[in-house]
Scaffold this motif. Sequence first.
Motif, PDB file in Angstrom:
ATOM      1  N   ASP A   1       2.712   5.863  -5.956  1.00 27.42           N
ATOM      2  CA  ASP A   1       2.505   5.864  -7.401  1.00 27.42           C
ATOM      3  C   ASP A   1       1.328   6.739  -7.813  1.00 27.42           C
ATOM      4  O   ASP A   1       1.375   7.408  -8.854  1.00 27.42           O
ATOM      5  CB  ASP A   1       2.287   4.430  -7.898  1.00 27.42           C
ATOM      6  N   ARG A   2       0.276   6.761  -7.014  1.00 29.48           N
ATOM      7  CA  ARG A   2      -0.934   7.498  -7.374  1.00 29.48           C
ATOM      8  C   ARG A   2      -0.939   8.936  -6.861  1.00 29.48           C
ATOM      9  O   ARG A   2      -1.651   9.781  -7.398  1.00 29.48           O
ATOM     10  CB  ARG A   2      -2.167   6.779  -6.823  1.00 29.48           C
ATOM     11  N   LEU A   3      -0.171   9.217  -5.808  1.00 30.11           N
ATOM     12  CA  LEU A   3      -0.211  10.537  -5.179  1.00 30.11           C
ATOM     13  C   LEU A   3       1.213  11.029  -4.983  1.00 30.11           C
ATOM     14  O   LEU A   3       2.096  10.263  -4.579  1.00 30.11           O
ATOM     15  CB  LEU A   3      -0.924  10.436  -3.824  1.00 30.11           C
ATOM     16  N   ASP A   4       1.426  12.306  -5.280  1.00 30.91           N
ATOM     17  CA  ASP A   4       2.757  12.902  -5.125  1.00 30.91           C
ATOM     18  C   ASP A   4       2.967  13.249  -3.647  1.00 30.91           C
ATOM     19  O   ASP A   4       2.935  14.415  -3.235  1.00 30.91           O
ATOM     20  CB  ASP A   4       2.875  14.154  -5.996  1.00 30.91           C
ATOM     21  N   VAL A   5       3.175  12.216  -2.841  1.00 29.24           N
ATOM     22  CA  VAL A   5       3.288  12.391  -1.397  1.00 29.24           C
ATOM     23  C   VAL A   5       4.453  13.289  -1.002  1.00 29.24           C
ATOM     24  O   VAL A   5       4.302  14.160  -0.132  1.00 29.24           O
ATOM     25  CB  VAL A   5       3.380  11.023  -0.693  1.00 29.24           C
ATOM     26  N   PRO A   6       5.656  13.156  -1.595  1.00 27.58           N
ATOM     27  CA  PRO A   6       6.756  14.050  -1.192  1.00 27.58           C
ATOM     28  C   PRO A   6       6.435  15.531  -1.380  1.00 27.58           C
ATOM     29  O   PRO A   6       6.788  16.355  -0.526  1.00 27.58           O
ATOM     30  CB  PRO A   6       7.919  13.609  -2.088  1.00 27.58           C
ATOM     31  N   LEU A   7       5.742  15.896  -2.465  1.00 32.55           N
ATOM     32  CA  LEU A   7       5.399  17.297  -2.698  1.00 32.55           C
ATOM     33  C   LEU A   7       4.429  17.799  -1.640  1.00 32.55           C
ATOM     34  O   LEU A   7       4.634  18.868  -1.050  1.00 32.55           O
ATOM     35  CB  LEU A   7       4.796  17.468  -4.093  1.00 32.55           C
TER      36      LEU A   7
ATOM     37  N   HIS B   1       0.823  -1.211   0.000  1.00 30.81           N
ATOM     38  CA  HIS B   1       0.000   0.000   0.000  1.00 30.81           C
ATOM     39  C   HIS B   1       0.858   1.261   0.000  1.00 30.81           C
ATOM     40  O   HIS B   1       0.435   2.294  -0.530  1.00 30.81           O
ATOM     41  CB  HIS B   1      -0.933   0.005   1.202  1.00 30.81           C
ATOM     42  N   PHE B   2       2.039   1.197   0.596  1.00 31.32           N
ATOM     43  CA  PHE B   2       2.943   2.345   0.560  1.00 31.32           C
ATOM     44  C   PHE B   2       3.357   2.653  -0.868  1.00 31.32           C
ATOM     45  O   PHE B   2       3.368   3.819  -1.299  1.00 31.32           O
ATOM     46  CB  PHE B   2       4.174   2.067   1.430  1.00 31.32           C
TER      47      PHE B   2
ATOM     48  N   ASP C   1      -4.692  25.401  -6.882  1.00 27.95           N
ATOM     49  CA  ASP C   1      -3.660  24.699  -7.626  1.00 27.95           C
ATOM     50  C   ASP C   1      -3.268  23.430  -6.863  1.00 27.95           C
ATOM     51  O   ASP C   1      -2.846  23.505  -5.706  1.00 27.95           O
ATOM     52  CB  ASP C   1      -2.438  25.601  -7.799  1.00 27.95           C
ATOM     53  N   PRO C   2      -3.399  22.244  -7.457  1.00 25.41           N
ATOM     54  CA  PRO C   2      -3.001  21.014  -6.757  1.00 25.41           C
ATOM     55  C   PRO C   2      -1.541  21.010  -6.325  1.00 25.41           C
ATOM     56  O   PRO C   2      -1.181  20.284  -5.390  1.00 25.41           O
ATOM     57  CB  PRO C   2      -3.285  19.912  -7.788  1.00 25.41           C
ATOM     58  N   GLU C   3      -0.696  21.795  -6.970  1.00 24.22           N
ATOM     59  CA  GLU C   3       0.712  21.847  -6.585  1.00 24.22           C
ATOM     60  C   GLU C   3       0.920  22.491  -5.217  1.00 24.22           C
ATOM     61  O   GLU C   3       1.970  22.324  -4.604  1.00 24.22           O
ATOM     62  CB  GLU C   3       1.511  22.626  -7.637  1.00 24.22           C
ATOM     63  N   LYS C   4      -0.086  23.242  -4.735  1.00 24.61           N
ATOM     64  CA  LYS C   4       0.019  23.911  -3.440  1.00 24.61           C
ATOM     65  C   LYS C   4      -0.792  23.213  -2.353  1.00 24.61           C
ATOM     66  O   LYS C   4      -0.907  23.713  -1.245  1.00 24.61           O
ATOM     67  CB  LYS C   4      -0.449  25.372  -3.565  1.00 24.61           C
ATOM     68  N   TYR C   5      -1.363  22.057  -2.664  1.00 24.28           N
ATOM     69  CA  TYR C   5      -2.135  21.321  -1.668  1.00 24.28           C
ATOM     70  C   TYR C   5      -1.225  20.879  -0.512  1.00 24.28           C
ATOM     71  O   TYR C   5      -0.067  20.499  -0.721  1.00 24.28           O
ATOM     72  CB  TYR C   5      -2.760  20.074  -2.283  1.00 24.28           C
ATOM     73  N   THR C   6      -1.772  20.932   0.690  1.00 27.12           N
ATOM     74  CA  THR C   6      -1.100  20.313   1.821  1.00 27.12           C
ATOM     75  C   THR C   6      -1.492  18.839   1.883  1.00 27.12           C
ATOM     76  O   THR C   6      -2.421  18.395   1.193  1.00 27.12           O
ATOM     77  CB  THR C   6      -1.470  21.025   3.138  1.00 27.12           C
TER      78      THR C   6
END
Length: 316
Positions: free
Chosen positions: A102-108, A96-97, A257-262
């Motif tokens: 793969d589906r979500l840009d967790v580091p960003l 699951h990790f 903007d999804p790039e600024k999502y927490t």
Amino acid sequence: MSAARTATPPPPPPPSSSTGPEDSKDPTWSDLKPGDGVPTSSGGRLRKSGVYVLLSIGLLVMAAPFLWMGLSAFKTDRDLTASPPVWIPSEWTFEHFGELLDRLDVPLYFFNSLTVAVLVTASNLVFCSMLGYALAKLRFGGRNKVFALVLGALMVPGNLMLLPLFVLMSKLQLIDSYAGLMLPFAAQAFGVFLMRQFMQSIPDELLEAARIDGAREWYIFWRIAMPLVKPALATLSILIFLGSWNNFVWPLIATNDPEKYTLPVALATFATDPNQSDGSNGMLMVGSLLIILPVLLVFIVLQRHFTQGLATTGMK
């Protein structure tokens, strides 16, 4: 010739019923009576054991959801959908990790949350301690009115301020920016109140001695006052970091903007998207685990100062 007389010693004085300081002695265990704080029966031990049992049950009730979430992050899909529920994974897995990464840009999103939380915490430590010191140790006109304003701000529900804050950030063109996520919470009324209460515990004589020696007010604040309120700073750090890291409503409103999502907003958006989150209970558990880990780490590091700060809040 006269006979020589021998002097006889006087008889000893009769024992006095009153005891002086030299006759007094410290009480021993045999002198203590029931009710003096010494358990004389098993009743006291049973009551203490009952209190421990109740506290342990309360701890398990509070920790059970977090324990379930942590264990579910390592379960297979079969264990997640098993009936009756399975607490301990029959097979530990990390799949699951990898799926979540793969589906979500967790580091960003993790970086966005960490940046906002650290900046908000640092700004509150600086500004709240400065205003708290001024309200506690400086004499200026309108000081009581400023403190009343701080207390009034504590009584205003936070959700009531969302619309005015959004309009203000929009006028300043700070939507979809780190500044727009941080500035509305850069100095909070609770932090000002907490630091003022701690600053009042600093002896005025210590500050006056520094002023007589020629120290400037800025030097007194940073080199004398701030080191004396480290427990308060640790307490405020944990509370502000926790609130900023878990903040969901304002980042959801202030970012398009999804790039600024927490991380909480990104995870909630992922969970409500049927194209992404279909059959992804394990990935949601992994994301929830990633959200609480930084808060647990901060609390473990500052735990000693946090408990000391709570124990001495408001003491003067």
